[in-house]
Design a protein around this motif. Structure first.
Motif, PDB file in Angstrom:
ATOM      1  N   TYR A   1       9.828 -16.942  15.524  1.00 30.77           N
ATOM      2  CA  TYR A   1       8.693 -16.135  15.568  1.00 30.77           C
ATOM      3  C   TYR A   1       9.164 -14.946  14.926  1.00 30.77           C
ATOM      4  CZ  TYR A   1       5.451 -12.336  17.449  1.00 30.77           C
ATOM      5  OH  TYR A   1       4.392 -11.633  17.592  1.00 30.77           O
ATOM      6  N   ARG A   2       8.176 -14.390  14.168  1.00 30.08           N
ATOM      7  CA  ARG A   2       8.316 -13.134  13.262  1.00 30.08           C
ATOM      8  C   ARG A   2       7.060 -12.443  13.354  1.00 30.08           C
ATOM      9  NH1 ARG A   2      10.163 -15.592   7.364  1.00 30.08           N
ATOM     10  NH2 ARG A   2       8.389 -16.811   7.055  1.00 30.08           N
ATOM     11  N   ARG A   3       7.082 -11.183  13.118  1.00 29.56           N
ATOM     12  CA  ARG A   3       5.744 -10.307  13.268  1.00 29.56           C
ATOM     13  C   ARG A   3       6.057  -9.278  12.369  1.00 29.56           C
ATOM     14  NH1 ARG A   3       5.435  -7.223  18.255  1.00 29.56           N
ATOM     15  NH2 ARG A   3       6.590  -5.874  17.139  1.00 29.56           N
ATOM     16  N   LEU A   4       5.148  -8.641  11.682  1.00 28.04           N
ATOM     17  CA  LEU A   4       5.252  -7.395  10.745  1.00 28.04           C
ATOM     18  C   LEU A   4       3.864  -6.679  10.982  1.00 28.04           C
ATOM     19  CD1 LEU A   4       6.733  -5.571   8.794  1.00 28.04           C
ATOM     20  CD2 LEU A   4       5.609  -6.887   6.820  1.00 28.04           C
ATOM     21  N   ARG A   5       3.917  -5.451  11.248  1.00 29.19           N
ATOM     22  CA  ARG A   5       2.885  -4.623  11.188  1.00 29.19           C
ATOM     23  C   ARG A   5       3.141  -3.430  10.158  1.00 29.19           C
ATOM     24  NH1 ARG A   5       2.646  -4.492  17.793  1.00 29.19           N
ATOM     25  NH2 ARG A   5       1.326  -6.300  18.265  1.00 29.19           N
ATOM     26  N   VAL A   6       2.133  -3.225   9.313  1.00 29.22           N
ATOM     27  CA  VAL A   6       2.307  -2.060   8.498  1.00 29.22           C
ATOM     28  C   VAL A   6       1.009  -1.200   8.429  1.00 29.22           C
ATOM     29  CG1 VAL A   6       2.477  -1.486   5.773  1.00 29.22           C
ATOM     30  CG2 VAL A   6       3.686  -3.672   7.010  1.00 29.22           C
ATOM     31  N   GLY A   7       1.384  -0.040   8.649  1.00 28.16           N
ATOM     32  CA  GLY A   7       0.166   1.083   8.737  1.00 28.16           C
ATOM     33  C   GLY A   7       0.470   2.267   7.423  1.00 28.16           C
ATOM     34  N   SER A   8      -0.391   2.756   7.083  1.00 32.92           N
ATOM     35  CA  SER A   8      -0.399   3.659   5.944  1.00 32.92           C
ATOM     36  C   SER A   8      -1.819   4.577   5.959  1.00 32.92           C
ATOM     37  CB  SER A   8      -0.284   3.150   4.482  1.00 32.92           C
ATOM     38  OG  SER A   8      -1.608   2.329   4.126  1.00 32.92           O
ATOM     39  N   VAL A   9      -1.317   5.661   5.566  1.00 28.48           N
ATOM     40  CA  VAL A   9      -2.642   6.914   5.512  1.00 28.48           C
ATOM     41  C   VAL A   9      -2.209   7.509   4.168  1.00 28.48           C
ATOM     42  CG1 VAL A   9      -3.902   9.051   6.458  1.00 28.48           C
ATOM     43  CG2 VAL A   9      -3.042   7.115   7.960  1.00 28.48           C
ATOM     44  N   THR A  10      -3.118   7.410   3.110  1.00 26.69           N
ATOM     45  CA  THR A  10      -2.916   8.102   2.004  1.00 26.69           C
ATOM     46  C   THR A  10      -3.860   9.084   1.745  1.00 26.69           C
ATOM     47  OG1 THR A  10      -2.032   6.129   1.017  1.00 26.69           O
ATOM     48  CG2 THR A  10      -2.867   7.684  -0.472  1.00 26.69           C
ATOM     49  N   ASN A  11      -3.575  10.289   1.717  1.00 27.59           N
ATOM     50  CA  ASN A  11      -4.383  11.662   1.365  1.00 27.59           C
ATOM     51  C   ASN A  11      -4.233  11.983  -0.033  1.00 27.59           C
ATOM     52  OD1 ASN A  11      -5.842  12.770   3.953  1.00 27.59           O
ATOM     53  ND2 ASN A  11      -3.745  11.899   4.540  1.00 27.59           N
TER      54      ASN A  11
ATOM     55  N   ASP B   1       0.890  -1.227   0.128  1.00 31.74           N
ATOM     56  CA  ASP B   1       0.142   0.112  -0.015  1.00 31.74           C
ATOM     57  C   ASP B   1       0.910   1.259   0.004  1.00 31.74           C
ATOM     58  OD1 ASP B   1      -2.607  -1.203  -0.026  1.00 31.74           O
ATOM     59  OD2 ASP B   1      -2.322  -1.687   2.152  1.00 31.74           O
ATOM     60  N   GLY B   2       1.916   1.360  -0.817  1.00 28.18           N
ATOM     61  CA  GLY B   2       2.690   2.528  -0.927  1.00 28.18           C
ATOM     62  C   GLY B   2       4.000   2.660   0.169  1.00 28.18           C
ATOM     63  N   VAL B   3       3.971   1.654   1.087  1.00 22.70           N
ATOM     64  CA  VAL B   3       4.857   1.684   2.027  1.00 22.70           C
ATOM     65  C   VAL B   3       5.997   0.876   2.018  1.00 22.70           C
ATOM     66  CG1 VAL B   3       5.067   1.680   4.736  1.00 22.70           C
ATOM     67  CG2 VAL B   3       3.001   2.506   3.701  1.00 22.70           C
ATOM     68  N   ALA B   4       7.298   1.207   1.843  1.00 23.32           N
ATOM     69  CA  ALA B   4       8.386   0.477   1.695  1.00 23.32           C
ATOM     70  C   ALA B   4       8.629  -0.605   3.062  1.00 23.32           C
ATOM     71  CB  ALA B   4       9.721   1.218   1.644  1.00 23.32           C
ATOM     72  N   VAL B   5       8.888  -1.824   2.598  1.00 21.81           N
ATOM     73  CA  VAL B   5       9.110  -2.742   3.651  1.00 21.81           C
ATOM     74  C   VAL B   5      10.417  -3.227   3.583  1.00 21.81           C
ATOM     75  CG1 VAL B   5       8.509  -4.875   4.581  1.00 21.81           C
ATOM     76  CG2 VAL B   5       6.745  -3.537   3.739  1.00 21.81           C
ATOM     77  N   PRO B   6      11.434  -2.645   4.057  1.00 15.08           N
ATOM     78  CA  PRO B   6      12.921  -3.081   4.121  1.00 15.08           C
ATOM     79  C   PRO B   6      13.491  -4.339   4.649  1.00 15.08           C
ATOM     80  CG  PRO B   6      12.747  -1.329   5.690  1.00 15.08           C
ATOM     81  CD  PRO B   6      11.370  -1.756   5.138  1.00 15.08           C
TER      82      PRO B   6
ATOM     83  N   LEU C   1      -2.695  16.766  -5.282  1.00 16.24           N
ATOM     84  CA  LEU C   1      -1.733  16.686  -4.401  1.00 16.24           C
ATOM     85  C   LEU C   1      -1.910  15.313  -3.599  1.00 16.24           C
ATOM     86  CD1 LEU C   1       0.634  17.729  -2.904  1.00 16.24           C
ATOM     87  CD2 LEU C   1      -0.918  18.842  -1.339  1.00 16.24           C
ATOM     88  N   LYS C   2      -0.790  14.287  -3.592  1.00 17.25           N
ATOM     89  CA  LYS C   2      -0.921  12.950  -2.740  1.00 17.25           C
ATOM     90  C   LYS C   2       0.219  13.067  -1.654  1.00 17.25           C
ATOM     91  CE  LYS C   2      -1.501   8.233  -3.846  1.00 17.25           C
ATOM     92  NZ  LYS C   2      -1.648   7.330  -4.998  1.00 17.25           N
ATOM     93  N   SER C   3      -0.353  12.175  -0.209  1.00 18.00           N
ATOM     94  CA  SER C   3       0.595  12.310   0.571  1.00 18.00           C
ATOM     95  C   SER C   3       0.490  10.738   1.233  1.00 18.00           C
ATOM     96  CB  SER C   3       0.207  13.257   1.936  1.00 18.00           C
ATOM     97  OG  SER C   3       0.855  12.760   2.996  1.00 18.00           O
ATOM     98  N   ILE C   4       1.721  10.057   1.080  1.00 14.83           N
ATOM     99  CA  ILE C   4       1.573   8.645   1.802  1.00 14.83           C
ATOM    100  C   ILE C   4       2.304   8.658   2.925  1.00 14.83           C
ATOM    101  CG2 ILE C   4       2.035   6.403   1.290  1.00 14.83           C
ATOM    102  CD1 ILE C   4       1.698   6.835  -1.581  1.00 14.83           C
ATOM    103  N   THR C   5       1.773   8.515   4.161  1.00  9.79           N
ATOM    104  CA  THR C   5       2.569   8.211   5.463  1.00  9.79           C
ATOM    105  C   THR C   5       2.352   6.867   5.834  1.00  9.79           C
ATOM    106  OG1 THR C   5       1.671  10.526   6.159  1.00  9.79           O
ATOM    107  CG2 THR C   5       2.383   9.276   7.944  1.00  9.79           C
ATOM    108  N   GLY C   6       3.661   6.241   6.261  1.00  6.10           N
ATOM    109  CA  GLY C   6       3.662   4.928   6.413  1.00  6.10           C
ATOM    110  C   GLY C   6       4.566   4.544   7.530  1.00  6.10           C
ATOM    111  N   PHE C   7       4.419   3.271   8.232  1.00  4.13           N
ATOM    112  CA  PHE C   7       5.353   2.855   9.311  1.00  4.13           C
ATOM    113  C   PHE C   7       5.301   1.452   9.333  1.00  4.13           C
ATOM    114  CE2 PHE C   7       1.222   2.354  11.627  1.00  4.13           C
ATOM    115  CZ  PHE C   7       1.530   1.242  12.305  1.00  4.13           C
ATOM    116  N   THR C   8       6.457   0.712   9.624  1.00  8.37           N
ATOM    117  CA  THR C   8       6.379  -0.587   9.817  1.00  8.37           C
ATOM    118  C   THR C   8       6.956  -0.909  11.219  1.00  8.37           C
ATOM    119  OG1 THR C   8       8.610  -1.155   9.077  1.00  8.37           O
ATOM    120  CG2 THR C   8       6.912  -0.803   7.237  1.00  8.37           C
ATOM    121  N   ASN C   9       6.523  -1.974  11.700  1.00  6.60           N
ATOM    122  CA  ASN C   9       7.058  -2.560  12.915  1.00  6.60           C
ATOM    123  C   ASN C   9       7.339  -3.964  13.179  1.00  6.60           C
ATOM    124  OD1 ASN C   9       7.176  -3.486  15.873  1.00  6.60           O
ATOM    125  ND2 ASN C   9       6.629  -1.275  16.343  1.00  6.60           N
TER     126      ASN C   9
END
Length: 737
Positions: free
Chosen positions: A313-323, A134-139, A333-341
């Motif tokens: 054990y492995r866990r990945l959380r990904v969050g995104s807000v696209t305006n 969803d537009g968020v880089a997962v490195p 105008l487009k904004s993609i704010t994202g995080f991974t944990n």
């Protein structure tokens, strides 16, 4: 455990049934919009595989357009294709996109496209293939093997993507897009079972809250016994216990302003990874004079003989807000704010023999990213200007416990901060009626700050080995670079396009996780690609061809052995090849597809490879060797046939697939034990759909011939391998309401 599984499965099915009843009640005498895209077909079925290729819309150039109009090679899969071919992880995706290779190696995802991409498991090392959800880089390479779920579309972009995608994409980009909330109430479930006592179940409900707000909730549960057996302890390895879900919101707060929010979670427990001595001609530790009878290795690809108790054990959380805001006609105008944990915790035996060499590792990663872009569109020009910021905090605590004769127990304590900032612009100009000139530039600044300490366990206690006296424990590097592309696309007719493109890709510098002051240089790729995208025979035949040449400088290569991880740069490598994709639909009920990749990928300079993989511990010069995971020939051939059972009886679909691959190297050196011989695998699917398409029953089998395929090779006076899954099969029921 069996009773627990039945209870959880029953609870999930009960929830799915309840949602189905609610959906059915609300759908009374009205049309429920399916959550998956479909196409009108003469036989009444709605299936993506029967559509013309131009009906698949992609966002490879950060705007929606037909896959046939994009001047780059793209493998595109919409939600229906993802479901039909059971693409639930990158292993499945790789079977559908020749030239893309994926395996899990040393508890990390090893992914390559067109021969670019080596196994990279060190703390700050990243893949040459950019992964986006969803537009968020997962490195995090350790997260690549996690299952994907509730997918709306997948795009595989081949070749350097350093202009519009700045995060380390010298080989290409894979975009996963989640399924969006629907404008009418809908729900569904999937439940399946198969060999290795596997159980997989999921359910979703999607509903409008009002005319400006829609929500979607998806949950899934999955179990599978291990397909590797530890004959010493009786433990099943490479098993799976997984839980995941996603909550999605789409909203239009004001006219011209849309918001998309996604929050996903996936966690997996699995005993592994499992490494095994697989080649009797090069038994483990033979170079050290230890007798094979004492070690008692098990040379079966799916058995080990170790006293170690494995866990993972492995866990990945990904969050995104696209305006997305429509500023004016043709200006967005487009904004993609994202995080991974992410969190990863494993204990496994590196050797897989009676001489145990356990490793325990705990890794944590948190990322934040922000992208802003301004897109303009008119009749003659499309353009985008943007800026991007990325930050990752990474920590690793790794303990290696070799046999006393081979060295002391050591512990790595690593903490790193990685930052990337970039600005980019790209433009496509229409010259005349059918000629499109396009190009773009991106300026990037990469910064890595790392602290690495290595401790050895001695009778006197823990002793600091690294950093040594006079060595700064803080490792720092900063690098600026400009990437870009330039090309032209010519519309020969409404159904034929040709294009030529030159591109420059870049992957930043960093440090290894287990060698003090072991920094490595950036990796760069200069690429030239020409392609044809065409449709004939009333668009019943689609033929796409591309040819390409890649010149690689300072290819980042990671040498992984129980003695530690060293990252280095091979000065030169070169790749050239061709790809052909063909889809034919002679009649509505019959379809053929073929994808073939021809590749010549070689190390092109002198470099001494991993000595641990040599029988006499002598390094081999890799000049002329194939690049890792780069077969000269690979491909997929598939055929489908629809059997219409009658107007009210439903549709029966048969699909068969043949995957073929010539031999390829797993490592930079070339020995019999580092080469996977050529092979073919077969997949088969039988699908029944009811006439109203609300219920689907599918049986499937993958790797019918039960071929043992090497996924990666370690060296330590012997050959240690990990293998891809053996034959799997099952049946699943899908309901949509």
């Amino acid at each position: 455990m069996c009773y627990v599984r039945r209870f959880q499965l029953g609870a999930l099915l009960a929830g799915a049934s309840l949602m189905s009843v609610v959906a059915a009640a609300n759908a009374n005498a009205s049309t429920v919009v399916s959550d998956y895209p479909s196409a009108d077909r003469a036989d009444g079925a709605a299936r993506s595989s029967g559509r013309a290729a131009d009906e698949i819309i992609v966002t490879a150039q950060r705007r929606s357009e037909s896959v046939q109009d994009v001047p780059v090679t793209v493998n595109a899969f919409d939600a229906a294709l993802v479901e039909e071919r059971r693409i639930i992880d990158l292993t499945d995706l790789a079977t559908q996109a020749p030239g893309l290779r994926f395996s899990e190696f040393a508890n990390a995802g090893n992914i390559s496209i067109r021969g670019i991409g080596t196994a990279f498991v060190s703390g700050n090392g990243e893949s040459s293939v950019g992964i986006y959800i969803d537009g968020v880089a997962v490195p995090q390479t350790k997260a690549f093997g996690l299952g994907q779920f509730d997918i709306g579309a997948v795009e595989v972009l081949r070749g350097p993507q350093g202009t519009l995608y700045g995060r380390n994409s010298t080989a290409g980009v894979i975009n996963f897009t989640s399924a969006a909330p629907t404008k009418e109430l809908s729900s569904g479930f999937t439940v399946g079972t198969g060999n290795y006592d596997s159980v997989r179940a999921n359910a979703f409900v999607s509903a409008p809250i009002d005319d400006k707000l829609r929500m979607r909730l998806f949950i899934e549960r999955e179990y599978r016994d291990g397909y590797v057996r530890n004959v010493f302890t009786g433990q099943d390895l490479n098993d799976l216990q997984a839980f995941g879900g996603r909550f999605s919101i789409d909203a239009e707060p004001l006219q011209g302003w849309s918001v998309k929010a996604r929050l996903s979670h996936r966690e997996e427990r699995s005993a592994g990874p499992a490494f095994d001595s697989f080649d009797p001609s090069f038994p483990i530790l033979s170079a050290f004079g230890l007798p094979v009878a004492f070690l008692q290795p098990d040379f079966d690809p799916y058995r080990v003989n170790s006293p170690t108790r494995y866990s993972g054990y492995r866990r990945l959380r990904v969050g995104s807000v696209t305006n997305t805001i429509d500023i004016a006609d043709g200006l967005v105008l487009k904004s993609i704010t994202g995080f991974t944990n992410a969190r990863f915790n494993n204990t496994y035996d590196t050797l897989g023999t009676l001489l145990a060499y356990p490793i325990s590792a705990l890794a944590k990663s948190k990322t934040f990213s922000q992208e802003l872009s301004l897109n303009g569109t008119s009749s003659k020009i499309d353009w985008v200007l943007g800026a991007y910021y990325f930050r990752q905090r990474y920590t690793l605590d790794n303990t290696s416990s070799p046999p006393p004769a081979l060295g002391p127990t050591s512990r790595n304590d690593q903490a790193a901060l990685q930052e990337s900032a970039s600005a980019f612009g790209d433009v496509t100009v229409l010259l005349g009626a059918r000629t499109h000139l396009f190009g773009g530039l991106r300026f990037s600044r990469e910064t890595v700050n790392q602290r690495l300490r290595i401790f050895d366990q001695t009778p006197a206690g823990e002793v600091l080995r690294c950093p040594g006296a006079g060595i700064d424990p803080e490792q720092k590097v900063r690098d600026d670079h400009v990437t870009g592309r330039l090309g032209i696309r010519q519309e020969v007719s409404d159904d034929v396009n040709v294009y030529v493109q030159g591109a420059h890709g870049y992957k930043g510098p960093s440090f290894s996780q287990s060698q003090c002051q072991n920094g490595y240089a950036p990796e760069t790729v200069n690429s030239l690609e020409a392609g044809l995208k065409s449709r004939f025979w009333d668009r019943r035949l689609t033929l796409n061809i591309s040819i390409f040449y890649n010149d690689i400088k300072d290819l980042q290569l990671e040498i992984v052995s129980p003695l530690g991880i060293v990252v280095d740069n091979v000065p030169k490598a070169r790749i050239y090849g061709a790809e052909v994709a063909l889809n034919v639909r002679p009649v509505d009920a019959l379809r053929f597809d073929a994808n073939v990749s021809l590749l010549n990928a070689r190390y092109n300079s002198d470099y001494l490879g991993d000595a641990n993989l040599s029988p006499n511990l002598t390094p081999q010069n890799v000049r002329g060797n194939r690049l890792n995971n780069a077969p000269d020939l690979s491909g997929l051939v598939g055929a489908e046939y629809d059997l219409n059972l009658g107007q009210d009886a439903g549709l029966l679909t048969f699909r068969g697939e043949l995957n073929f691959t010539s031999q390829y190297n797993l490592r930079e050196v070339s020995y019999p034990w580092t080469v996977q011989e050529g092979y073919t695998t077969q997949n088969a699917f039988i699908t029944y759909r009811t006439a109203d398409e609300r219920l689907t029953l599918r049986g499937w089998v993958k790797n019918i011939g039960n071929k043992a395929i090497l996924g990666g090779v370690l060296g330590f006076g012997g050959a240690l391998g990990s293998f891809l899954p053996p034959r799997t099969y099952g049946v699943e029921l899908i309901g949509k309401f």
